[in-house]
Design an enzyme around this catalytic site. Structure first.
Site, short mmCIF file in Angstrom:
data_model
loop_
_atom_site.label_atom_id
_atom_site.label_comp_id
_atom_site.label_asym_id
_atom_site.label_seq_id
_atom_site.Cartn_x
_atom_site.Cartn_y
_atom_site.Cartn_z
N ASP A 34 -30.95 0.06 10.55
CA ASP A 34 -29.78 0.74 10.02
C ASP A 34 -30.20 1.49 8.76
O ASP A 34 -31.17 1.10 8.10
CB ASP A 34 -28.69 -0.30 9.68
CG ASP A 34 -27.29 0.29 9.68
OD1 ASP A 34 -26.49 -0.10 10.56
OD2 ASP A 34 -26.99 1.14 8.82
N CYS A 88 -11.28 0.56 17.29
CA CYS A 88 -11.52 1.27 18.55
C CYS A 88 -10.30 1.73 19.35
O CYS A 88 -10.32 2.83 19.88
CB CYS A 88 -12.43 0.42 19.42
SG CYS A 88 -14.06 0.31 18.70
N LYS A 104 -8.83 5.07 18.08
CA LYS A 104 -9.89 6.10 18.13
C LYS A 104 -10.22 6.49 19.58
O LYS A 104 -10.36 7.66 19.89
CB LYS A 104 -11.11 5.54 17.40
CG LYS A 104 -12.45 5.96 17.96
CD LYS A 104 -13.60 5.42 17.17
CE LYS A 104 -14.31 4.24 17.78
NZ LYS A 104 -15.06 4.48 19.00
N PHE A 110 -7.50 -7.16 11.19
CA PHE A 110 -6.71 -6.59 12.30
C PHE A 110 -6.41 -7.63 13.37
O PHE A 110 -5.55 -7.42 14.23
CB PHE A 110 -7.38 -5.35 12.88
CG PHE A 110 -8.50 -5.60 13.85
CD1 PHE A 110 -9.78 -5.87 13.41
CD2 PHE A 110 -8.26 -5.54 15.22
CE1 PHE A 110 -10.81 -6.09 14.32
CE2 PHE A 110 -9.28 -5.75 16.14
CZ PHE A 110 -10.56 -6.03 15.68
#
Ligand code: NAD
Ligand code: UGA
Length: 463
Positions: free
Chosen positions: A32, A267, A270, A329
């Site tokens: 990363d 997700c 989106k 969430f």
């Protein structure tokens, strides 16, 4: 065999840790650009909270699982390269607010093309619009080192909070590709622990589109039950009873019928917006409108919850203290991306409520940053007034009792198990009266709380 994964986020980290755990003979290198994220993967405080993940990482790390920022080296050494970078909704230029921002995918493909030699299999793990592999293949073919590539689509279906169980026993693994040899090479990796009949192979485009479609169908179920919850509140039907009654029909099934304050996560929204954009692009207006309604209904559900709080608290929450229980969430994750809590808190702050927020896994920095972003405009600019509002009206505490102390109301926004087991007599005694409870997840015992003296409002239940 050597595998590399670009992107050490909620997908790259857990999926690669699972491959490394199940396939000790494969060397897995996760890379990363974000140094602090890599440092966290190499520490005892992993950047992702996920039940069971610590054990999986501990078993494989240092044996055949490595985390680093050496992207070029990892690509150069790998036979198979997974791309698991973020594909957020684009918020500028053409397609803003709908299309996926494919900048990070494209950068990975360019880097792979630049660094690679020999033959490599490139695997799309990120969720992508259908036909992205076409662009990836074209970029890879520009490699000046004579490298050759096979591109596969292998979308990830894990859900946060249950990632380890989902990875260990997936409903299916989906692999889309053109080269039989490449598809087999990837199927052989999963075949180490997943039954062969659960490994589905398709063409590239079906695989890419199946991922967007799966998320759209799941989110659609949540929006459907949430739509009915509004009707329940108006008619004295009970949403949990309705869910059960329809979910026992084997054609409908019981899962994803839990009414809530609205779906969140990085997700669902989106991916549906991406689907809507794709449909618009192909001139399919009616199809685009159909799917967009899932997101519109979800926005309505979040807004409706905050409005119900204001309305039932005598039409004003200004200067009233509201305990917010849960900010993630969903339970069992520290992820707050697109959490319904953000939008409910934003709307309450706009009404000048004082919020005291508690979440067992989310830090104060994350909460404040999410609220500032939500209050800001599309370009990310936050006014001084809004900054001051967050500064003066938001407190973050580290337990549910402190949050409720002297509060006028409690709003349950995440279904953490610990909220079911609290001492509600004690909580009632410390609150202002009438003591309101807004259960955005329908997890509390209404009868018990009503008996204690609370005024409880839940989703899809009339009062
Ligand atoms: P994330 O933001 O947690 O992680 C993505 C990582 O990629 C970040 O750490 C970022 O620094 C890194 N990155 C970006 N560009 C890079 C580059 N050029 N080189 C190296 N690193 C780079 O995202 P996520 O939640 O893991 O999601 C990744 C993808 O998987 C998305 O497409 C998402 O839709 C999909 N997905 C997510 C989930 C989920 O539960 N979060 C589940 C299934 C699929
Ligand atoms: C979802 C899908 O379930 C995964 O298969 C997929 O891989 C992933 O998106 C992704 O592509 O990122 P996730 O968002 O992690 O997983 O979690 P879910 O369990 O799907 O929950 C999403 C949201 O819907 C949460 O806010 C949850 O509280 C809400 N939800 C879910 C409900 O309100 N009711 C339900 O019945 C189910």
């Amino acid at each position: 065999m050597k595998i590399c994964c670009i992107g050490a986020g909620y997908v790259g980290g857990p999926t690669m840790a699972m491959i490394a755990k199940q396939c000790p003979q494969i060397s897995v290198h996760v890379v990363d650009l974000n140094q602090s994220r890599i440092d966290a993967w190499n520490s005892d405080e992993l950047p992702v909270y996920e039940p069971g993940l610590d054990e999986v990482v501990r078993e494989a790390r240092g044996r055949n699982l490595t985390f680093s920022t050496n992207v070029d080296q990892a690509i150069a050494e790998a036979d198979m390269i997974f791309i698991a970078v973020n594909t957020p909704t684009k918020h500028f230029g053409i397609g803003a607010g709908r299309a996926a921002n494919l900048e990070f995918i494209e950068k990975c493909a360019r880097q792979i093309a630049k660094v690679s030699k020999g033959h490599k299999i490139v695997v799309e793990k990120s969720t992508l619009p259908v036909r992205t592999a076409e662009a990836v293949k074209r970029i890879l073919s520009s490699s000046s080192n004579g490298a050759t590539f096979d591109v596969l689509s292998n979308p990830e279906f894990l859900a946060e909070g249950t990632a380890i169980a989902d990875l260990l026993e997936p409903d299916r693994v989906l692999i889309g590709g053109e080269s039989e040899t490449a598809v087999k090479a990837l199927a052989d990796v999963y075949g180490q622990w997943v039954a062969r009949d659960k490994i589905l192979t398709t063409n590239l485009w079906s695989s890419e589109l199946s991922k967007l479609t799966a998320n759209a169908f799941l989110a659609q179920r949540v929006s459907s039950i949430n739509a009915i919850s509004a009707l329940c509140e108006a008619t004295e039907a009970d949403i949990d009873e309705v869910s059960k009654a329809i979910g026992t029909d084997s054609r409908i099934g019981p899962k994803f019928l839990k009414a809530s304050v609205g779906f969140g996560g990085s997700c669902f929204q989106k991916d549906i917006l991406n689907l809507v954009y794709l449909c618009e692009h192909f001139g399919l207006r009616e199809v685009a409108d159909y799917w967009e309604q899932v997101v519109i209904m979800n926005d309505y559900q979040k807004r409706r919850f905050a409005e119900r709080i204001c309305r039932t608290m005598f039409n004003t929450v200004s200067d009233k203290k509201i305990a917010i229980w849960g900010f993630a969430f969903k339970k069992d994750t520290n992820d707050t991306r697109e959490s319904a809590a953000i939008y409910v808190c934003r709307d309450l702050l706009r009404e000048r409520a004082r919020l005291v927020i508690y979440d067992p896994k989310v830090s104060k920095e994350t909460i404040v940053s999410e609220l500032l972003t939500a209050l800001g405009d599309l370009s990310g600019t936050v006014s001084e007034t809004d900054r001051e509002l967050v500064h003066s009206n938001v407190t973050v505490v580290n337990n549910a009792y402190d949050a409720a102390n002297q509060a006028h109301a409690i709003a349950v926004l995440t279904e953490w198990d610990e909220f079911r087991e609290l001492d509600y007599d004690r909580i009632y005694d410390t609150m202002q009266k009438p003591a309101f409870v807004y259960d955005g997840r329908n997890i509390l015992d209404r009868q018990k709380l009503t008996k204690i003296g609370f005024e409880i409002f839940a989703i899809g239940k009339s009062n």
